[in-house]
Design a protein around this motif. Structure first.
Motif, PDB file in Angstrom:
ATOM      1  N   VAL A  24      -3.850  -0.235  -8.007  1.00  0.00           N
ATOM      2  CA  VAL A  24      -5.154   0.401  -7.824  1.00  0.00           C
ATOM      3  C   VAL A  24      -4.892   1.806  -7.289  1.00  0.00           C
ATOM      4  O   VAL A  24      -4.218   1.975  -6.275  1.00  0.00           O
ATOM      5  CB  VAL A  24      -6.005  -0.401  -6.800  1.00  0.00           C
ATOM      6  CG1 VAL A  24      -7.308   0.320  -6.498  1.00  0.00           C
ATOM      7  CG2 VAL A  24      -6.253  -1.820  -7.298  1.00  0.00           C
ATOM      8  N   GLU A  25      -5.393   2.808  -8.013  1.00  0.00           N
ATOM      9  CA  GLU A  25      -5.165   4.204  -7.589  1.00  0.00           C
ATOM     10  C   GLU A  25      -6.490   4.820  -7.152  1.00  0.00           C
ATOM     11  O   GLU A  25      -7.538   4.498  -7.714  1.00  0.00           O
ATOM     12  CB  GLU A  25      -4.641   5.051  -8.776  1.00  0.00           C
ATOM     13  CG  GLU A  25      -3.379   4.536  -9.422  1.00  0.00           C
ATOM     14  CD  GLU A  25      -2.115   5.052  -8.751  1.00  0.00           C
ATOM     15  OE1 GLU A  25      -2.238   5.761  -7.730  1.00  0.00           O
ATOM     16  OE2 GLU A  25      -1.020   4.712  -9.235  1.00  0.00           O
TER      17      GLU A  25
ATOM     18  N   SER B 294      -3.062   4.422  -2.959  1.00  0.00           N
ATOM     19  CA  SER B 294      -2.622   3.503  -4.016  1.00  0.00           C
ATOM     20  C   SER B 294      -2.273   2.149  -3.400  1.00  0.00           C
ATOM     21  O   SER B 294      -1.820   2.081  -2.247  1.00  0.00           O
ATOM     22  CB  SER B 294      -1.400   4.136  -4.694  1.00  0.00           C
ATOM     23  OG  SER B 294      -0.665   3.172  -5.395  1.00  0.00           O
ATOM     24  N   MET B 295      -2.520   1.085  -4.131  1.00  0.00           N
ATOM     25  CA  MET B 295      -2.083  -0.233  -3.638  1.00  0.00           C
ATOM     26  C   MET B 295      -1.778  -1.155  -4.805  1.00  0.00           C
ATOM     27  O   MET B 295      -2.271  -0.975  -5.922  1.00  0.00           O
ATOM     28  CB  MET B 295      -3.128  -0.865  -2.715  1.00  0.00           C
ATOM     29  CG  MET B 295      -4.392  -1.289  -3.389  1.00  0.00           C
ATOM     30  SD  MET B 295      -5.513  -2.042  -2.182  1.00  0.00           S
ATOM     31  CE  MET B 295      -7.055  -1.938  -3.091  1.00  0.00           C
ATOM     32  N   THR B 296      -0.935  -2.137  -4.518  1.00  0.00           N
ATOM     33  CA  THR B 296      -0.577  -3.123  -5.530  1.00  0.00           C
ATOM     34  C   THR B 296      -1.235  -4.444  -5.156  1.00  0.00           C
ATOM     35  O   THR B 296      -1.083  -4.922  -4.023  1.00  0.00           O
ATOM     36  CB  THR B 296       0.954  -3.313  -5.587  1.00  0.00           C
ATOM     37  OG1 THR B 296       1.543  -2.022  -5.683  1.00  0.00           O
ATOM     38  CG2 THR B 296       1.369  -4.160  -6.771  1.00  0.00           C
TER      39      THR B 296
ATOM     40  N   VAL C 282       0.857  -1.194   0.000  1.00  0.00           N
ATOM     41  CA  VAL C 282       0.000   0.000   0.000  1.00  0.00           C
ATOM     42  C   VAL C 282       0.890   1.240   0.000  1.00  0.00           C
ATOM     43  O   VAL C 282       2.007   1.211   0.521  1.00  0.00           O
ATOM     44  CB  VAL C 282      -0.940   0.028   1.226  1.00  0.00           C
ATOM     45  CG1 VAL C 282      -2.038  -0.992   1.091  1.00  0.00           C
ATOM     46  CG2 VAL C 282      -0.182  -0.178   2.540  1.00  0.00           C
ATOM     47  N   ASP C 283       0.371   2.312  -0.591  1.00  0.00           N
ATOM     48  CA  ASP C 283       1.145   3.554  -0.693  1.00  0.00           C
ATOM     49  C   ASP C 283       0.245   4.769  -0.543  1.00  0.00           C
ATOM     50  O   ASP C 283      -0.983   4.643  -0.586  1.00  0.00           O
ATOM     51  CB  ASP C 283       1.843   3.624  -2.068  1.00  0.00           C
ATOM     52  CG  ASP C 283       3.009   2.650  -2.155  1.00  0.00           C
ATOM     53  OD1 ASP C 283       4.042   2.926  -1.521  1.00  0.00           O
ATOM     54  OD2 ASP C 283       2.859   1.608  -2.828  1.00  0.00           O
ATOM     55  N   GLY C 284       0.860   5.915  -0.407  1.00  0.00           N
ATOM     56  CA  GLY C 284       0.115   7.159  -0.309  1.00  0.00           C
ATOM     57  C   GLY C 284       1.049   8.257   0.131  1.00  0.00           C
ATOM     58  O   GLY C 284       2.241   8.029   0.316  1.00  0.00           O
TER      59      GLY C 284
END
Ligand code: NAP
Length: 312
Positions: free
Chosen positions: A229-230, A215-217, A207-209
């Motif tokens: 996924v954005e 955002s996540m993969t 997961v990111d942000g």
């Protein structure tokens, strides 16, 4: 020889702290033992809006728990930080052995809680409470009209996904297989719900942000394909809820206390199968695990401890 307390409370979450408040107020000599910081699960909850009276703007889990800790202290409950490694619960005096010493009491209230299993993706800790949640009842309202993703395929995941559709504009269930584990009746309702979509054979790997999750993969476990996924640009964030089961903190009591799936069985008055041993909060077999029900359990357990101590 160590002091024999009237009651030792294991765990400093809402159940343990409320038990501490009630026990202290009943003039029982009380010790709360917590292995880390007070608060249990709500220590990681950014906002609490479903605890009655909790209407303070910007109120967080930690600030609610700080007041609970202060209140228990005000009524004389002692607090110590230690990790209990073994217990002897039978007999008139109960013994708890921690890394720092031994603790004795006439009765024990177990309030060690249960913790959701982590999703198991990279960066999870960084975004827990900042987009990642493990409690729809607590956090669904923060995602009013946003997109939300749910990890899991059991009854909890599917039921909570349906609950989330009352708030989110779309809920996508990410499940590691191509069929759900949830009961058929629950599945049927989910399949009929136009707001619910599915990503099959998939797991979240990262997961990111910026500050909040955006955002996540997601990996397809059959093909190995990675999908990013954005968040919708206008939204700037999305929610990710994990419902892949819970881990009750009950290992210490295995073989001593009656349990169901690792949760401690009690009667309505928090009595376990051992006299003088009570359980309160999420560690119990119960239908709703919330701050308000944990606090109620803690109050009942402390009053029962008071009866027990006066009669022994
Ligand atoms: P559960 O039934 O154990 O289901 C866990 C789900 O998470 C399963 O679908 C599992 O996938 C998935 N999962 C487990 N580990 C995972 C991982 N590392 N990564 C991705 N997915 C993972 O748990 P639960 O839904 O919390 O339910 C617990 C118990 O409470 C069950 O007995 C359930 O029936 C009961 N419950 C009942 C109701 C109701 O009757 N209304 C409501 C809620 C819960 P797999 O399917 O591939 O194993």
């Amino acid at each position: 020889m160590s002091k024999i307390y009237d009651v030792i409370i294991l765990g400093g979450g809402p159940a343990g702290l409320t038990a501490g408040l009630y026990a202290g107020r009943s003039r029982l000599s009380t010790l709360i033992i917590e292995k880390g910081q007070d608060g249990g699960q709500i220590a990681i909850t950014d906002e609490i809006e479903n605890y009655p009276g909790q209407m303070v703007e910007g109120e967080s889990g930690p600030s609610l728990i700080a007041r609970m800790t202060e209140q228990a202290k005000k009524f004389g409950a002692e607090r110590c930080t230690d990790a209990i490694k073994s217990v002897e619960l039978e007999g008139e005096v109960k013994k708890l052995v921690g890394t720092k010493g031994e603790y004795l009491a006439k009765c024990v209230i177990i309030a060690t809680g249960a913790f959701p299993k982590p999703i198991g993706c990279e960066n999870e800790g960084k975004f827990t409470g900042k987009g990642i949640s493990f409690c729809a009842t607590c956090d669904a309202a923060f995602f009013e009209d946003f997109e939300v993703y749910v990890v899991g395929g059991g009854d909890s995941a599917v039921e909570e996904a349906m609950y989330l559709t009352k708030f989110a504009r779309k809920v996508t269930i990410i499940h590691r297989r191509d069929e759900l584990r949830a009961a058929k009746s629950i599945q049927e309702k989910a399949f009929a719900n136009p707001k619910i979509a599915f990503m099959w054979d998939s797991v979240v790997v990262r997961v990111d942000g910026d500050d909040l999750l955006n955002s996540m993969t997601v990996k397809n476990v059959k093909t190995g394909e990675l999908t990013t996924v954005e968040a919708d640009e206008e939204d700037g964030l999305f929610g990710l809820f994990g419902f892949i089961g819970y881990n009750p903190n009950s290992k210490l009591f295995e073989g001593m206390l009656e349990m169901e799936n690792g949760y401690i069985k009690t009667d309505d008055n928090m009595h376990t199968n051992i006299p003088g041993v009570f359980a309160a909060g999420d560690i119990r077999v119960k239908s709703l695990r919330q701050v308000v029900t944990a606090a109620a359990d803690g109050a009942i357990a402390a009053m029962q401890a008071e009866h027990y101590v006066s009669n022994h």
